[in-house]
Design a protein around this motif. Structure first.
Motif, PDB file in Angstrom:
ATOM      1  N   ALA A 117      -3.743  14.950  61.532  1.00  0.00           N
ATOM      2  CA  ALA A 117      -2.640  15.665  62.122  1.00  0.00           C
ATOM      3  C   ALA A 117      -2.362  17.336  61.520  1.00  0.00           C
ATOM      4  N   ASP A 118      -3.240  17.857  61.059  1.00  0.00           N
ATOM      5  CA  ASP A 118      -2.552  19.168  60.871  1.00  0.00           C
ATOM      6  C   ASP A 118      -3.439  20.002  61.446  1.00  0.00           C
ATOM      7  N   PRO A 119      -2.711  21.002  61.958  1.00  0.00           N
ATOM      8  CA  PRO A 119      -2.991  21.818  62.224  1.00  0.00           C
ATOM      9  C   PRO A 119      -3.921  22.277  61.969  1.00  0.00           C
ATOM     10  N   ALA A 120      -4.063  22.888  60.773  1.00  0.00           N
ATOM     11  CA  ALA A 120      -5.500  23.491  60.275  1.00  0.00           C
ATOM     12  C   ALA A 120      -6.855  22.396  60.579  1.00  0.00           C
ATOM     13  N   ASN A 121      -6.412  21.337  60.579  1.00  0.00           N
ATOM     14  CA  ASN A 121      -8.027  20.918  60.534  1.00  0.00           C
ATOM     15  C   ASN A 121      -8.822  21.231  61.763  1.00  0.00           C
ATOM     16  N   PRO A 122      -9.740  21.416  61.928  1.00  0.00           N
ATOM     17  CA  PRO A 122     -10.435  22.213  63.259  1.00  0.00           C
ATOM     18  C   PRO A 122     -10.860  20.939  63.453  1.00  0.00           C
ATOM     19  N   PHE A 123     -10.998  20.247  63.293  1.00  0.00           N
ATOM     20  CA  PHE A 123     -12.017  18.912  63.990  1.00  0.00           C
ATOM     21  C   PHE A 123     -11.406  18.734  64.944  1.00  0.00           C
ATOM     22  N   PHE A 124      -9.783  17.457  64.315  1.00  0.00           N
ATOM     23  CA  PHE A 124      -9.202  16.924  65.253  1.00  0.00           C
ATOM     24  C   PHE A 124      -9.277  18.215  66.991  1.00  0.00           C
ATOM     25  N   ALA A 125      -8.444  19.300  66.587  1.00  0.00           N
ATOM     26  CA  ALA A 125      -8.523  19.210  68.379  1.00  0.00           C
ATOM     27  C   ALA A 125      -9.933  19.699  69.188  1.00  0.00           C
ATOM     28  N   ARG A 126     -10.521  19.851  68.375  1.00  0.00           N
ATOM     29  CA  ARG A 126     -12.589  20.085  69.161  1.00  0.00           C
ATOM     30  C   ARG A 126     -12.329  18.159  69.695  1.00  0.00           C
ATOM     31  N   ALA A 127     -12.167  17.603  69.200  1.00  0.00           N
ATOM     32  CA  ALA A 127     -12.636  15.806  68.961  1.00  0.00           C
ATOM     33  C   ALA A 127     -11.549  15.372  71.023  1.00  0.00           C
ATOM     34  N   GLN A 128     -10.276  16.062  70.186  1.00  0.00           N
ATOM     35  CA  GLN A 128      -9.146  15.226  71.284  1.00  0.00           C
ATOM     36  C   GLN A 128      -9.338  16.519  72.930  1.00  0.00           C
ATOM     37  N   ALA A 129      -9.895  17.869  72.805  1.00  0.00           N
ATOM     38  CA  ALA A 129     -10.390  18.813  74.077  1.00  0.00           C
ATOM     39  C   ALA A 129     -11.556  17.891  74.389  1.00  0.00           C
ATOM     40  N   ASN A 130     -12.323  17.448  73.917  1.00  0.00           N
ATOM     41  CA  ASN A 130     -13.761  16.602  73.972  1.00  0.00           C
ATOM     42  C   ASN A 130     -13.300  15.569  74.350  1.00  0.00           C
ATOM     43  N   ARG A 131     -12.292  14.625  74.677  1.00  0.00           N
ATOM     44  CA  ARG A 131     -12.590  13.072  74.760  1.00  0.00           C
ATOM     45  C   ARG A 131     -11.342  13.962  76.013  1.00  0.00           C
ATOM     46  N   VAL A 132     -10.856  14.342  76.002  1.00  0.00           N
ATOM     47  CA  VAL A 132      -9.441  15.003  77.182  1.00  0.00           C
ATOM     48  C   VAL A 132     -10.641  15.163  78.641  1.00  0.00           C
ATOM     49  N   TRP A 133     -11.751  15.671  77.993  1.00  0.00           N
ATOM     50  CA  TRP A 133     -12.623  16.165  79.160  1.00  0.00           C
ATOM     51  C   TRP A 133     -13.719  15.270  79.216  1.00  0.00           C
ATOM     52  N   PHE A 134     -13.882  14.275  78.908  1.00  0.00           N
ATOM     53  CA  PHE A 134     -14.498  13.016  79.301  1.00  0.00           C
ATOM     54  C   PHE A 134     -14.253  12.346  80.054  1.00  0.00           C
ATOM     55  N   HIS A 135     -12.458  11.748  79.405  1.00  0.00           N
ATOM     56  CA  HIS A 135     -11.424  10.802  80.427  1.00  0.00           C
ATOM     57  C   HIS A 135     -11.345  11.633  81.779  1.00  0.00           C
ATOM     58  N   LEU A 136     -11.689  13.031  82.589  1.00  0.00           N
ATOM     59  CA  LEU A 136     -11.316  13.303  83.099  1.00  0.00           C
ATOM     60  C   LEU A 136     -12.484  14.092  84.685  1.00  0.00           C
ATOM     61  N   PHE A 137     -13.694  14.074  83.785  1.00  0.00           N
ATOM     62  CA  PHE A 137     -14.930  14.391  84.165  1.00  0.00           C
ATOM     63  C   PHE A 137     -15.818  13.532  84.136  1.00  0.00           C
ATOM     64  N   GLY A 138     -15.696  12.150  83.346  1.00  0.00           N
ATOM     65  CA  GLY A 138     -16.738  11.680  83.080  1.00  0.00           C
ATOM     66  C   GLY A 138     -18.364  11.409  81.994  1.00  0.00           C
ATOM     67  N   ARG A 139     -17.608  12.818  81.433  1.00  0.00           N
ATOM     68  CA  ARG A 139     -19.281  12.926  80.635  1.00  0.00           C
ATOM     69  C   ARG A 139     -18.240  14.067  79.700  1.00  0.00           C
ATOM     70  N   GLY A 140     -18.345  13.784  78.107  1.00  0.00           N
ATOM     71  CA  GLY A 140     -17.480  15.388  77.333  1.00  0.00           C
ATOM     72  C   GLY A 140     -18.509  15.548  77.597  1.00  0.00           C
ATOM     73  N   LEU A 141     -18.414  16.681  76.628  1.00  0.00           N
ATOM     74  CA  LEU A 141     -19.148  18.066  76.831  1.00  0.00           C
ATOM     75  C   LEU A 141     -19.931  17.800  75.441  1.00  0.00           C
ATOM     76  N   VAL A 142     -19.467  16.853  74.457  1.00  0.00           N
ATOM     77  CA  VAL A 142     -20.099  16.041  73.840  1.00  0.00           C
ATOM     78  C   VAL A 142     -19.979  15.225  73.635  1.00  0.00           C
ATOM     79  N   ASP A 143     -22.430  14.531  73.514  1.00  0.00           N
ATOM     80  CA  ASP A 143     -22.101  13.741  74.032  1.00  0.00           C
ATOM     81  C   ASP A 143     -22.927  12.709  73.494  1.00  0.00           C
ATOM     82  N   PRO A 144     -23.073  11.381  73.395  1.00  0.00           N
ATOM     83  CA  PRO A 144     -21.843  10.865  73.287  1.00  0.00           C
ATOM     84  C   PRO A 144     -20.593  11.677  72.648  1.00  0.00           C
TER      85      PRO A 144
END
Length: 122
Positions: free
Chosen positions: A18-45
């Protein structure tokens, strides 16, 4: 973190995730939200972040990551940002696959179908 002895390892992991300095969490969450809204992630799988599997649109993933961080790492501002975008509002049409040129028609999830049937039947 100090994990010697009986230190709270799960707490240390949660703090790092949950640390804001952790770059991996925000990228993974952004990709996960994209996946749920568009049916496929920007990073797939969806959770396969590695150098051999780059995102289909790195600039877009960077933008969504920044939006997620700007919104205080809350999902609602990111979902609002995506759902009010022109891309999300495009009519469903020919599937362009990797370029997301059209909205994708997808079946309802079980929970969504149950809510829809319950709403119609009262």
């Amino acid at each position: 973190p100090d994990l010697s002895g009986r230190a709270d390892r799960l707490g240390a992991l949660a703090d790092w995730v949950a640390d804001p300095a952790n770059p991996f969490f925000a990228r993974a969450q952004a990709n996960r939200v994209w996946f749920h809204l568009f049916g496929r992630g920007l990073v797939d799988p969806n959770d396969d972040f590695k150098a051999a599997n780059p995102p289909s649109n790195p600039a877009l993933l960077d933008h969504l990551t920044a939006e997620f961080a700007r919104g205080g790492h809350r999902l609602k501002p990111l979902v609002r940002h995506l759902m009010t975008s022109r891309l999300y509002q495009l009519a469903a049409g020919a599937d362009d696959g990797a370029h997301f040129a059209h909205g994708r028609v997808r079946p309802l999830d079980a929970e969504e179908l149950l809510d829809a049937v319950s709403g119609v039947l009262g």
